[in-house]
Design an enzyme around this catalytic site. Structure first.
Site, PDB file in Angstrom:
ATOM      1  N   LYS A  11      21.080  10.334  40.104  1.00 50.48           N
ATOM      2  CA  LYS A  11      20.491   9.269  40.931  1.00 50.48           C
ATOM      3  C   LYS A  11      18.955   9.348  40.953  1.00 50.48           C
ATOM      4  CE  LYS A  11      24.531   8.902  43.993  1.00 50.48           C
ATOM      5  NZ  LYS A  11      24.977   8.829  45.400  1.00 50.48           N
ATOM      6  N   TYR A  51      29.644   0.147  43.457  1.00 50.19           N
ATOM      7  CA  TYR A  51      29.784   0.564  44.860  1.00 50.19           C
ATOM      8  C   TYR A  51      30.310  -0.550  45.776  1.00 50.19           C
ATOM      9  CZ  TYR A  51      27.322   5.027  44.114  1.00 50.19           C
ATOM     10  OH  TYR A  51      26.967   6.298  43.727  1.00 50.19           O
ATOM     11  N   PHE A  59      25.889   2.157  55.525  1.00 53.09           N
ATOM     12  CA  PHE A  59      24.934   2.683  54.550  1.00 53.09           C
ATOM     13  C   PHE A  59      24.821   1.822  53.297  1.00 53.09           C
ATOM     14  CE2 PHE A  59      29.052   4.778  53.917  1.00 53.09           C
ATOM     15  CZ  PHE A  59      29.313   4.509  52.571  1.00 53.09           C
ATOM     16  N   ARG A  87      33.987  16.368  39.989  1.00 53.09           N
ATOM     17  CA  ARG A  87      33.883  16.314  41.458  1.00 53.09           C
ATOM     18  C   ARG A  87      33.670  17.722  42.038  1.00 53.09           C
ATOM     19  NH1 ARG A  87      33.528  11.251  43.994  1.00 53.09           N
ATOM     20  NH2 ARG A  87      34.883  11.913  45.697  1.00 53.09           N
ATOM     21  N   THR A  93      30.138  14.908  49.255  1.00 56.60           N
ATOM     22  CA  THR A  93      29.175  13.798  49.357  1.00 56.60           C
ATOM     23  C   THR A  93      27.947  14.192  50.179  1.00 56.60           C
ATOM     24  OG1 THR A  93      30.950  12.180  49.214  1.00 56.60           O
ATOM     25  CG2 THR A  93      28.887  11.403  50.155  1.00 56.60           C
ATOM     26  N   ARG A 104      25.168  19.002  44.418  1.00 58.38           N
ATOM     27  CA  ARG A 104      24.664  18.348  45.632  1.00 58.38           C
ATOM     28  C   ARG A 104      24.086  19.354  46.619  1.00 58.38           C
ATOM     29  NH1 ARG A 104      29.547  13.924  46.004  1.00 58.38           N
ATOM     30  NH2 ARG A 104      28.438  12.166  45.057  1.00 58.38           N
ATOM     31  N   ASN A 114      21.979  12.135  47.573  1.00 58.11           N
ATOM     32  CA  ASN A 114      22.781  13.296  47.172  1.00 58.11           C
ATOM     33  C   ASN A 114      22.793  13.572  45.662  1.00 58.11           C
ATOM     34  OD1 ASN A 114      24.421  11.207  46.427  1.00 58.11           O
ATOM     35  ND2 ASN A 114      26.161  11.764  47.738  1.00 58.11           N
ATOM     36  N   HIS A 117      26.247  10.820  41.378  1.00 60.18           N
ATOM     37  CA  HIS A 117      27.505  10.118  41.627  1.00 60.18           C
ATOM     38  C   HIS A 117      28.542  10.686  40.676  1.00 60.18           C
ATOM     39  CE1 HIS A 117      30.472   6.866  41.962  1.00 60.18           C
ATOM     40  NE2 HIS A 117      30.514   6.860  40.635  1.00 60.18           N
ATOM     41  N   GLU A 128      34.239   2.221  35.837  1.00 52.11           N
ATOM     42  CA  GLU A 128      32.787   2.428  35.924  1.00 52.11           C
ATOM     43  C   GLU A 128      32.166   2.618  34.538  1.00 52.11           C
ATOM     44  OE1 GLU A 128      32.444   5.699  38.684  1.00 52.11           O
ATOM     45  OE2 GLU A 128      33.119   4.464  40.367  1.00 52.11           O
TER      46      GLU A 128
HETATM   47  P1  AMP Z   1      31.542   8.036  47.382  1.00 54.55           P
HETATM   48  O1  AMP Z   1      32.153   6.970  46.526  1.00 54.55           O
HETATM   49  O2  AMP Z   1      32.365   8.467  48.532  1.00 54.55           O
HETATM   50  O3  AMP Z   1      30.963   9.175  46.571  1.00 54.55           O
HETATM   51  O4  AMP Z   1      30.284   7.367  48.070  1.00 54.55           O
HETATM   52  C1  AMP Z   1      29.384   6.667  47.293  1.00 54.55           C
HETATM   53  C2  AMP Z   1      28.006   6.885  47.768  1.00 54.55           C
HETATM   54  O5  AMP Z   1      27.800   6.202  48.987  1.00 54.55           O
HETATM   55  C3  AMP Z   1      27.643   8.334  48.054  1.00 54.55           C
HETATM   56  O6  AMP Z   1      27.322   9.064  46.906  1.00 54.55           O
HETATM   57  C4  AMP Z   1      26.463   8.162  48.973  1.00 54.55           C
HETATM   58  O7  AMP Z   1      25.308   7.840  48.230  1.00 54.55           O
HETATM   59  C5  AMP Z   1      26.901   6.946  49.775  1.00 54.55           C
HETATM   60  N1  AMP Z   1      27.582   7.371  50.987  1.00 54.55           N
HETATM   61  C6  AMP Z   1      28.879   7.662  51.137  1.00 54.55           C
HETATM   62  N2  AMP Z   1      29.143   8.030  52.418  1.00 54.55           N
HETATM   63  C7  AMP Z   1      27.958   7.961  53.061  1.00 54.55           C
HETATM   64  C8  AMP Z   1      27.549   8.206  54.394  1.00 54.55           C
HETATM   65  N3  AMP Z   1      28.407   8.597  55.330  1.00 54.55           N
HETATM   66  N4  AMP Z   1      26.252   8.042  54.697  1.00 54.55           N
HETATM   67  C9  AMP Z   1      25.376   7.626  53.773  1.00 54.55           C
HETATM   68  N5  AMP Z   1      25.692   7.372  52.485  1.00 54.55           N
HETATM   69  C10 AMP Z   1      26.969   7.545  52.143  1.00 54.55           C
END
Ligand code: AMP
Length: 140
Positions: A11, A51, A59, A87, A93, A104, A114, A117, A128
């Site tokens: 990122k 996303y 967020f 992962r 995350t 991370r 973080n 992705h 993706e």
């Molecule tokens: P994920 O698909 O769960 O990896 O989430 C995608 C992205 O959304 C993460 O890598 C973060 O950049 C963002 N994200 C997910 N959960 C949160 C959260 N609780 N607060 C802020 N950003 C988030």
């Protein structure tokens, strides 16, 4: 175990801090093969495709803004059980909850900054990768 393909996105925060090489070497050292990589700046439309599942969450707007704020490195990774292994290598995350030694934990600073992705399932990985690479760009 099956040989899988998965997607990592380094990122804008990690690119800006010069961590591309460190992150790629962790994938390689832990048994994943880089079969495609490109440095690019994502459009809002591309980020929405990846996303969109988070649309409406608090967020989401920040995520769109952040992911289009600067260059990212798109990486296709191949290996046994690659989706789960990626992962595991990147960690939780939220970097504060990520296990020591994960990407991370070492390079992220907050849940919304973080560093990387990683596709969360084989189905997401196929979708993706299809959004971000042409078939001929992946040397599987
Ligand atoms: P994920 O698909 O769960 O990896 O989430 C995608 C992205 O959304 C993460 O890598 C973060 O950049 C963002 N994200 C997910 N959960 C949160 C959260 N609780 N607060 C802020 N950003 C988030």
């Amino acid at each position: 175990m099956a040989i899988e393909l998965t997607l990592s996105i380094i990122k804008p925060d990690a690119v800006l801090k010069n961590h591309i090489g460190d992150i790629l070497s962790r994938f390689e050292r832990q048994g994943l093969r880089i079969v495609a990589a490109k440095l690019t700046r994502l459009s809002r439309w591309q980020v929405e495709k990846i996303y969109g599942i988070h649309e409406g969450r608090p967020f989401y707007q920040d995520l769109l803004q952040f992911m289009t704020s600067g260059p990212v490195m798109l990486v296709a990774l191949e290996g046994e059980n690659a989706v789960a292994k990626n992962r595991e290598i990147i960690g939780n995350t939220d970097p504060r909850l990520a296990s020591p030694g994960t990407i991370r934990a070492d390079f992220g600073t907050a849940a919304n900054r973080n560093a990387v992705h990683g596709s969360d399932s084989l189905e997401s990985a196929c979708y993706e990768l299809g959004c971000l690479f042409e078939p001929g760009e992946i040397y599987s």
